[in-house]
Design an enzyme around this catalytic site. Sequence first.
Site, PDB file in Angstrom:
ATOM      1  N   THR A   7      12.135   0.930  -2.480  1.00  8.34           N
ATOM      2  CA  THR A   7      10.946   0.100  -2.234  1.00  8.34           C
ATOM      3  C   THR A   7      10.600  -0.716  -3.474  1.00  8.34           C
ATOM      4  OG1 THR A   7       8.540   0.210  -1.933  1.00  8.34           O
ATOM      5  CG2 THR A   7       9.573   2.176  -2.825  1.00  8.34           C
ATOM      6  N   ASP A   8       9.891  -1.824  -3.268  1.00 10.90           N
ATOM      7  CA  ASP A   8       9.449  -2.633  -4.424  1.00 10.90           C
ATOM      8  C   ASP A   8       8.410  -1.900  -5.258  1.00 10.90           C
ATOM      9  OD1 ASP A   8       7.193  -2.871  -2.788  1.00 10.90           O
ATOM     10  OD2 ASP A   8       7.150  -5.059  -2.807  1.00 10.90           O
ATOM     11  N   GLU A   9       7.833  -0.814  -4.692  1.00 11.05           N
ATOM     12  CA  GLU A   9       6.812  -0.077  -5.456  1.00 11.05           C
ATOM     13  C   GLU A   9       7.392   0.588  -6.697  1.00 11.05           C
ATOM     14  OE1 GLU A   9       3.735   2.116  -3.822  1.00 11.05           O
ATOM     15  OE2 GLU A   9       3.513   0.861  -2.053  1.00 11.05           O
ATOM     16  N   TYR A  16       3.908   8.549  -4.456  1.00  9.06           N
ATOM     17  CA  TYR A  16       4.902   8.047  -3.497  1.00  9.06           C
ATOM     18  C   TYR A  16       5.950   7.196  -4.229  1.00  9.06           C
ATOM     19  CZ  TYR A  16       6.989   4.548  -0.428  1.00  9.06           C
ATOM     20  OH  TYR A  16       7.880   3.700   0.183  1.00  9.06           O
ATOM     21  N   LYS A  35      10.006   7.862  -4.740  1.00  7.26           N
ATOM     22  CA  LYS A  35      11.037   6.904  -4.308  1.00  7.26           C
ATOM     23  C   LYS A  35      11.896   6.460  -5.500  1.00  7.26           C
ATOM     24  CE  LYS A  35      11.604   5.310  -0.779  1.00  7.26           C
ATOM     25  NZ  LYS A  35      12.428   5.759   0.393  1.00  7.26           N
TER      26      LYS A  35
HETATM   27  P1  NAD Z   1       7.572   5.748   8.467  1.00  2.32           P
HETATM   28  O1  NAD Z   1       6.601   6.616   7.740  1.00  2.32           O
HETATM   29  O2  NAD Z   1       7.112   4.916   9.598  1.00  2.32           O
HETATM   30  O3  NAD Z   1       8.796   6.640   9.018  1.00  2.32           O
HETATM   31  C1  NAD Z   1       9.394   7.665   8.262  1.00  2.32           C
HETATM   32  C2  NAD Z   1      10.291   8.442   9.210  1.00  2.32           C
HETATM   33  O4  NAD Z   1      10.949   9.487   8.458  1.00  2.32           O
HETATM   34  C3  NAD Z   1       9.531   9.149  10.344  1.00  2.32           C
HETATM   35  O5  NAD Z   1      10.192   8.962  11.564  1.00  2.32           O
HETATM   36  C4  NAD Z   1       9.542  10.617   9.936  1.00  2.32           C
HETATM   37  O6  NAD Z   1       9.476  11.514  11.023  1.00  2.32           O
HETATM   38  C5  NAD Z   1      10.876  10.692   9.207  1.00  2.32           C
HETATM   39  N1  NAD Z   1      10.933  11.821   8.266  1.00  2.32           N
HETATM   40  C6  NAD Z   1      10.020  12.163   7.328  1.00  2.32           C
HETATM   41  N2  NAD Z   1      10.421  13.266   6.667  1.00  2.32           N
HETATM   42  C7  NAD Z   1      11.622  13.615   7.206  1.00  2.32           C
HETATM   43  C8  NAD Z   1      12.548  14.653   6.923  1.00  2.32           C
HETATM   44  N3  NAD Z   1      12.314  15.566   5.959  1.00  2.32           N
HETATM   45  N4  NAD Z   1      13.690  14.717   7.642  1.00  2.32           N
HETATM   46  C9  NAD Z   1      13.942  13.795   8.623  1.00  2.32           C
HETATM   47  N5  NAD Z   1      13.092  12.803   8.941  1.00  2.32           N
HETATM   48  C10 NAD Z   1      11.950  12.704   8.219  1.00  2.32           C
HETATM   49  O7  NAD Z   1       8.262   4.890   7.330  1.00  2.32           O
HETATM   50  P2  NAD Z   1       8.697   3.361   7.274  1.00  2.32           P
HETATM   51  O8  NAD Z   1       7.527   2.541   6.910  1.00  2.32           O
HETATM   52  O9  NAD Z   1       9.497   3.040   8.471  1.00  2.32           O
HETATM   53  O10 NAD Z   1       9.646   3.407   5.993  1.00  2.32           O
HETATM   54  C11 NAD Z   1      11.030   3.729   6.127  1.00  2.32           C
HETATM   55  C12 NAD Z   1      11.671   3.688   4.752  1.00  2.32           C
HETATM   56  O11 NAD Z   1      11.500   2.399   4.179  1.00  2.32           O
HETATM   57  C13 NAD Z   1      11.073   4.667   3.747  1.00  2.32           C
HETATM   58  O12 NAD Z   1      12.115   5.186   2.962  1.00  2.32           O
HETATM   59  C14 NAD Z   1      10.150   3.809   2.907  1.00  2.32           C
HETATM   60  O13 NAD Z   1       9.993   4.340   1.611  1.00  2.32           O
HETATM   61  C15 NAD Z   1      10.898   2.495   2.897  1.00  2.32           C
HETATM   62  N6  NAD Z   1      10.091   1.276   2.738  1.00  2.32           N
HETATM   63  C16 NAD Z   1       9.049   1.027   3.569  1.00  2.32           C
HETATM   64  C17 NAD Z   1       8.350  -0.169   3.450  1.00  2.32           C
HETATM   65  C18 NAD Z   1       7.197  -0.514   4.373  1.00  2.32           C
HETATM   66  O14 NAD Z   1       6.511  -1.495   4.130  1.00  2.32           O
HETATM   67  N7  NAD Z   1       6.935   0.245   5.420  1.00  2.32           N
HETATM   68  C19 NAD Z   1       8.719  -1.095   2.466  1.00  2.32           C
HETATM   69  C20 NAD Z   1       9.782  -0.785   1.608  1.00  2.32           C
HETATM   70  C21 NAD Z   1      10.471   0.392   1.761  1.00  2.32           C
HETATM   71  O1  DAU Z   2       5.541  -2.383  -0.972  1.00  2.00           O
HETATM   72  C1  DAU Z   2       6.287  -1.546  -0.142  1.00  2.00           C
HETATM   73  C2  DAU Z   2       5.422  -0.403   0.326  1.00  2.00           C
HETATM   74  O2  DAU Z   2       4.480  -0.962   1.235  1.00  2.00           O
HETATM   75  C3  DAU Z   2       6.196   0.708   1.001  1.00  2.00           C
HETATM   76  O3  DAU Z   2       7.089   1.278   0.081  1.00  2.00           O
HETATM   77  C4  DAU Z   2       5.236   1.778   1.537  1.00  2.00           C
HETATM   78  O4  DAU Z   2       5.945   2.776   2.246  1.00  2.00           O
HETATM   79  C5  DAU Z   2       4.264   1.101   2.479  1.00  2.00           C
HETATM   80  O5  DAU Z   2       3.303   2.045   2.915  1.00  2.00           O
HETATM   81  C6  DAU Z   2       3.561  -0.056   1.784  1.00  2.00           C
HETATM   82  O6  DAU Z   2       2.686   0.431   0.738  1.00  2.00           O
HETATM   83  P1  DAU Z   2       1.231  -0.224   0.497  1.00  2.00           P
HETATM   84  O7  DAU Z   2       0.401   0.769  -0.198  1.00  2.00           O
HETATM   85  O8  DAU Z   2       1.354  -1.576  -0.091  1.00  2.00           O
HETATM   86  O9  DAU Z   2       0.783  -0.414   2.052  1.00  2.00           O
HETATM   87  P2  DAU Z   2      -0.613  -0.151   2.787  1.00  2.00           P
HETATM   88  O10 DAU Z   2      -0.483  -0.705   4.148  1.00  2.00           O
HETATM   89  O11 DAU Z   2      -1.064   1.248   2.650  1.00  2.00           O
HETATM   90  O12 DAU Z   2      -1.616  -1.052   1.950  1.00  2.00           O
HETATM   91  C7  DAU Z   2      -1.407  -2.445   1.815  1.00  2.00           C
HETATM   92  C8  DAU Z   2      -2.544  -3.020   0.978  1.00  2.00           C
HETATM   93  O13 DAU Z   2      -3.759  -2.884   1.716  1.00  2.00           O
HETATM   94  C9  DAU Z   2      -2.761  -2.263  -0.324  1.00  2.00           C
HETATM   95  O14 DAU Z   2      -3.120  -3.176  -1.354  1.00  2.00           O
HETATM   96  C10 DAU Z   2      -3.928  -1.341  -0.023  1.00  2.00           C
HETATM   97  C11 DAU Z   2      -4.741  -2.119   0.994  1.00  2.00           C
HETATM   98  N1  DAU Z   2      -5.469  -1.268   1.986  1.00  2.00           N
HETATM   99  C12 DAU Z   2      -4.752  -0.331   2.670  1.00  2.00           C
HETATM  100  C13 DAU Z   2      -5.385   0.492   3.568  1.00  2.00           C
HETATM  101  C14 DAU Z   2      -4.602   1.545   4.329  1.00  2.00           C
HETATM  102  C15 DAU Z   2      -6.826  -1.446   2.183  1.00  2.00           C
HETATM  103  O15 DAU Z   2      -7.468  -2.306   1.558  1.00  2.00           O
HETATM  104  N2  DAU Z   2      -7.459  -0.620   3.089  1.00  2.00           N
HETATM  105  C16 DAU Z   2      -6.796   0.350   3.782  1.00  2.00           C
HETATM  106  O16 DAU Z   2      -7.436   1.082   4.575  1.00  2.00           O
END
Ligand code: NAD
Ligand code: DAU
Length: 335
Positions: A125-127, A149, A153
């Site tokens: 992730t970019d985080e 988190y 990662k």
């Molecule tokens: P999500 O939380 O929607 O899904 C995570 C999935 O992993 C779920 O289906 C959960 O049941 C499964 N899981 C969790 N623990 C497990 C385990 N121990 N064994 C097997 N399965 C397990 O997540 P997402 O937003 O789809 O993110 C997917 C991947 O992409 C993650 O690795 C996350 O770090 C990365 N990512 C997400 C974002 C974003 O914006 N959502 C951005 C960059 C990277």
């Molecule tokens: O950047 C990639 C990441 O993006 C992924 O690696 C993570 O898995 C994914 O959850 C996401 O992280 P963020 O923390 O950026 O996403 P989130 O949707 O939780 O929050 C986005 C922005 O919105 C952040 O600046 C926090 C703000 N926010 C979020 C929530 C849930 C609010 O202001 N209010 C809220 O209730």
Amino acid sequence: MVEVLVTGGAGFIGSNFVHSALARHPDWRVTTLDKLTYCGRRENLHDVMDHPRHTFVHGDIGDGSVSGPLVERAEVVVHFAAETHVDRSILAAGEFIRTDVEGTFVLLEAARRAPRLRRFVQISTDEVYGSVPEGASRETDELKPRNPYAASKAGADRLAYSYWATHKVPVIITRASNNYGPYQFPEKVIPLFVTNAIDGRPVPLYGDGRNVRDWLHVEDHCAALDLLIEKGVNGEVYNIGGGNEVMNVDLTHRILACLGKPASLIEPVPDRPGHDRRYCLDTAKLRALGWMPRVPFERGLRDTVEWYRRNEWWWRPIKEQDAAFKSYYQAQYGR
Ligand code: NAD
Ligand code: DAU
């Protein structure tokens, strides 16, 4: 047939990837391995559960007796499974270490024994770069994760790299920006704000609302992964960013405008501890391979809002009947 293992395929990005993989690759046989935690949902795969080229396995990546044999027979592993919500990692980080770090370790150990494996995609992730006050993060930049988190990662990201450097496991690492689209669990900002606003409930905006995220449509993310599975170079890291930098407060106004809801629904709430101010990715390395994002943010956001409006069957049971979700909401926002 190409044997493809998708971990976390019942989650948001994973389920979108499984759908696109089955549609785009008639020669792929896809196995989803998912623990079905609170955010992993069979409903996300409802229309491919009986697909002839898809198998669903309910299990934990950290359980080597389940995940090991699946990795060992795969040609391609796309490893999405993780605990993913920053706010939950601030409330309790243990599961993040267990799944994101130790779970990845179990998969990588199995990958050492996998005779046909040609690609292990570590979804990072970019985080991991931490907050970026100006400019854009390049793949060679220092990692400075600032919440549990992001740190878990970063640990997995570097562990995966070490298995390439040491054991020649064919790892590539991707670092994507914030994804949006269908099937995103309604704890993340876009689906949370959309579904709260549909019900005329307040949308809790953290701090001054001026934090910036770079939004990437999940379809563009899946297309980038497809390309990298084909053309990526083992041992390399690739940023995947949408190029849509938006301040949270502007995002919130746009969501409310899409739904015809008033700005008075915005409720300023205390900031997230350690809240990263801005993420921004330099994506030149991926673009040089021929990828660019196709979904304009304006359209992508409108379509996403519309998806949640039309698919209440999907999110309403989570928000209204799931006791675990309600208690999380209370712990996070009840203060
Ligand atoms: P999500 O939380 O929607 O899904 C995570 C999935 O992993 C779920 O289906 C959960 O049941 C499964 N899981 C969790 N623990 C497990 C385990 N121990 N064994 C097997 N399965 C397990 O997540 P997402 O937003 O789809 O993110 C997917 C991947 O992409 C993650 O690795 C996350 O770090 C990365 N990512 C997400 C974002 C974003 O914006 N959502 C951005 C960059 C990277
Ligand atoms: O950047 C990639 C990441 O993006 C992924 O690696 C993570 O898995 C994914 O959850 C996401 O992280 P963020 O923390 O950026 O996403 P989130 O949707 O939780 O929050 C986005 C922005 O919105 C952040 O600046 C926090 C703000 N926010 C979020 C929530 C849930 C609010 O202001 N209010 C809220 O209730």
